[in-house]
Design a protein around this motif. Structure first.
Motif, PDB file in Angstrom:
ATOM      1  N   GLN A  57      19.135 -31.659   0.574  1.00 22.08           N
ATOM      2  CA  GLN A  57      18.969 -30.364   1.209  1.00 22.08           C
ATOM      3  C   GLN A  57      20.311 -29.781   1.617  1.00 22.08           C
ATOM      4  O   GLN A  57      20.559 -28.591   1.446  1.00 22.08           O
ATOM      5  N   SER A  58      21.213 -30.608   2.148  1.00 24.31           N
ATOM      6  CA  SER A  58      22.523 -30.087   2.544  1.00 24.31           C
ATOM      7  C   SER A  58      23.333 -29.668   1.326  1.00 24.31           C
ATOM      8  O   SER A  58      24.044 -28.667   1.359  1.00 24.31           O
ATOM      9  N   ILE A  59      23.205 -30.407   0.228  1.00 20.78           N
ATOM     10  CA  ILE A  59      23.879 -30.026  -1.010  1.00 20.78           C
ATOM     11  C   ILE A  59      23.306 -28.701  -1.505  1.00 20.78           C
ATOM     12  O   ILE A  59      24.037 -27.799  -1.909  1.00 20.78           O
ATOM     13  N   GLY A  60      21.985 -28.550  -1.456  1.00 22.82           N
ATOM     14  CA  GLY A  60      21.337 -27.307  -1.880  1.00 22.82           C
ATOM     15  C   GLY A  60      21.768 -26.126  -1.032  1.00 22.82           C
ATOM     16  O   GLY A  60      22.038 -25.041  -1.548  1.00 22.82           O
ATOM     17  N   THR A  61      21.867 -26.326   0.275  1.00 23.78           N
ATOM     18  CA  THR A  61      22.308 -25.257   1.174  1.00 23.78           C
ATOM     19  C   THR A  61      23.733 -24.841   0.852  1.00 23.78           C
ATOM     20  O   THR A  61      24.048 -23.649   0.819  1.00 23.78           O
ATOM     21  N   THR A  62      24.590 -25.809   0.585  1.00 25.28           N
ATOM     22  CA  THR A  62      25.983 -25.507   0.232  1.00 25.28           C
ATOM     23  C   THR A  62      26.052 -24.707  -1.058  1.00 25.28           C
ATOM     24  O   THR A  62      26.805 -23.729  -1.156  1.00 25.28           O
ATOM     25  N   ILE A  63      25.268 -25.085  -2.035  1.00 30.41           N
ATOM     26  CA  ILE A  63      25.262 -24.381  -3.317  1.00 30.41           C
ATOM     27  C   ILE A  63      24.775 -22.945  -3.138  1.00 30.41           C
ATOM     28  O   ILE A  63      25.370 -22.008  -3.671  1.00 30.41           O
ATOM     29  N   VAL A  64      23.709 -22.748  -2.383  1.00 26.47           N
ATOM     30  CA  VAL A  64      23.178 -21.401  -2.149  1.00 26.47           C
ATOM     31  C   VAL A  64      24.198 -20.545  -1.415  1.00 26.47           C
ATOM     32  O   VAL A  64      24.411 -19.374  -1.749  1.00 26.47           O
ATOM     33  N   THR A  65      24.883 -21.106  -0.419  1.00 25.50           N
ATOM     34  CA  THR A  65      25.891 -20.367   0.329  1.00 25.50           C
ATOM     35  C   THR A  65      27.032 -19.937  -0.585  1.00 25.50           C
ATOM     36  O   THR A  65      27.463 -18.776  -0.551  1.00 25.50           O
ATOM     37  N   LYS A  66      27.509 -20.850  -1.411  1.00 18.53           N
ATOM     38  CA  LYS A  66      28.608 -20.515  -2.325  1.00 18.53           C
ATOM     39  C   LYS A  66      28.164 -19.469  -3.347  1.00 18.53           C
ATOM     40  O   LYS A  66      28.927 -18.564  -3.683  1.00 18.53           O
ATOM     41  N   ALA A  67      26.935 -19.580  -3.834  1.00 17.63           N
ATOM     42  CA  ALA A  67      26.434 -18.599  -4.798  1.00 17.63           C
ATOM     43  C   ALA A  67      26.332 -17.212  -4.161  1.00 17.63           C
ATOM     44  O   ALA A  67      26.674 -16.210  -4.790  1.00 17.63           O
ATOM     45  N   THR A  68      25.884 -17.159  -2.923  1.00 19.94           N
ATOM     46  CA  THR A  68      25.789 -15.875  -2.215  1.00 19.94           C
ATOM     47  C   THR A  68      27.177 -15.271  -2.012  1.00 19.94           C
ATOM     48  O   THR A  68      27.370 -14.066  -2.206  1.00 19.94           O
ATOM     49  N   GLU A  69      28.141 -16.101  -1.644  1.00 24.72           N
ATOM     50  CA  GLU A  69      29.507 -15.609  -1.460  1.00 24.72           C
ATOM     51  C   GLU A  69      30.065 -15.074  -2.778  1.00 24.72           C
ATOM     52  O   GLU A  69      30.707 -14.028  -2.809  1.00 24.72           O
ATOM     53  N   GLU A  70      29.814 -15.783  -3.873  1.00 24.30           N
ATOM     54  CA  GLU A  70      30.281 -15.333  -5.186  1.00 24.30           C
ATOM     55  C   GLU A  70      29.616 -14.012  -5.574  1.00 24.30           C
ATOM     56  O   GLU A  70      30.265 -13.121  -6.123  1.00 24.30           O
ATOM     57  N   ALA A  71      28.322 -13.887  -5.280  1.00 21.35           N
ATOM     58  CA  ALA A  71      27.615 -12.645  -5.593  1.00 21.35           C
ATOM     59  C   ALA A  71      28.176 -11.485  -4.776  1.00 21.35           C
ATOM     60  O   ALA A  71      28.356 -10.386  -5.300  1.00 21.35           O
ATOM     61  N   LYS A  72      28.481 -11.729  -3.499  1.00 13.67           N
ATOM     62  CA  LYS A  72      29.057 -10.676  -2.666  1.00 13.67           C
ATOM     63  C   LYS A  72      30.450 -10.286  -3.162  1.00 13.67           C
ATOM     64  O   LYS A  72      30.795  -9.102  -3.176  1.00 13.67           O
ATOM     65  N   ASP A  73      31.244 -11.268  -3.575  1.00  9.19           N
ATOM     66  CA  ASP A  73      32.573 -10.962  -4.126  1.00  9.19           C
ATOM     67  C   ASP A  73      32.446 -10.139  -5.395  1.00  9.19           C
ATOM     68  O   ASP A  73      33.168  -9.161  -5.601  1.00  9.19           O
ATOM     69  N   GLY A  74      31.513 -10.541  -6.259  1.00 12.09           N
ATOM     70  CA  GLY A  74      31.283  -9.787  -7.493  1.00 12.09           C
ATOM     71  C   GLY A  74      30.798  -8.375  -7.206  1.00 12.09           C
ATOM     72  O   GLY A  74      31.206  -7.413  -7.872  1.00 12.09           O
ATOM     73  N   ALA A  75      29.942  -8.245  -6.206  1.00  8.60           N
ATOM     74  CA  ALA A  75      29.435  -6.921  -5.838  1.00  8.60           C
ATOM     75  C   ALA A  75      30.560  -6.049  -5.291  1.00  8.60           C
ATOM     76  O   ALA A  75      30.641  -4.854  -5.603  1.00  8.60           O
ATOM     77  N   ALA A  76      31.448  -6.630  -4.486  1.00  8.74           N
ATOM     78  CA  ALA A  76      32.566  -5.858  -3.943  1.00  8.74           C
ATOM     79  C   ALA A  76      33.471  -5.361  -5.071  1.00  8.74           C
ATOM     80  O   ALA A  76      33.912  -4.212  -5.063  1.00  8.74           O
ATOM     81  N   LYS A  77      33.723  -6.205  -6.051  1.00  9.45           N
ATOM     82  CA  LYS A  77      34.543  -5.795  -7.204  1.00  9.45           C
ATOM     83  C   LYS A  77      33.835  -4.700  -8.004  1.00  9.45           C
ATOM     84  O   LYS A  77      34.462  -3.741  -8.456  1.00  9.45           O
ATOM     85  N   ALA A  78      32.516  -4.867  -8.166  1.00  5.63           N
ATOM     86  CA  ALA A  78      31.746  -3.851  -8.897  1.00  5.63           C
ATOM     87  C   ALA A  78      31.717  -2.534  -8.124  1.00  5.63           C
ATOM     88  O   ALA A  78      31.766  -1.459  -8.722  1.00  5.63           O
TER      89      ALA A  78
END
Length: 146
Positions: A57-78
């Protein structure tokens, strides 16, 4: 049950070593101590496997957090790159929608939070910095001054 299957797949080497140690203990030790050691080894495997779900569960939470951060970075660039093509519409109640080929930004006039949809993921962002510039550019594109 799924956590035990995942535990066995991810930590098969731990289980293999435990089985080898069990055979050595059973073959070498001939007293009551042998059975105490067997119970201890089996207990360690059970405790480790039972707690393995929390680690997943902690590994899953870390992955989801990193994916959300990457999506926000991509959205900011877009947001920065697609501002010139943005289309701004505002409703009578003050809600606005800005669309581009990859983005959809929704919010209320005067609010500091906007909902951004980028590549199928929707998340909340602060309407400052890049987002504010994007909104202003979209307004200019549409000729709206509200």
């Amino acid at each position: 049950m799924d956590q035990w299957i995942t535990f066995a797949q991810d930590r098969w080497y731990f289980i293999a070593v435990a089985i080898i140690v069990l055979f050595i203990v059973i073959g070498v030790v001939k007293t009551l101590v042998k059975w105490v050691l067997v119970v201890i080894i089996i207990g360690v495997i059970v405790v480790y496997g039972a707690n393995y779900k929390d680690k997943l569960q902690s590994i899953g939470t870390t992955i989801v957090t990193k994916a959300t951060e990457e999506a926000k970075d991509g959205a900011a660039k877009a947001l920065a790159s697609e501002a010139k093509d943005a289309k701004y519409t505002v409703d009578k109640d003050g809600a606005f929608v800005i669309t581009t080929k990859n983005l959809k930004v929704e919010g209320k006039v005067g609010s500091n939070d906007v909902e951004v949809t980028f590549l199928g993921a929707t998340f909340t962002m602060q309407a400052d910095g890049v987002v504010s510039t994007f909104i202003e550019q979209a307004k200019k594109n549409s000729g709206s001054s509200s």
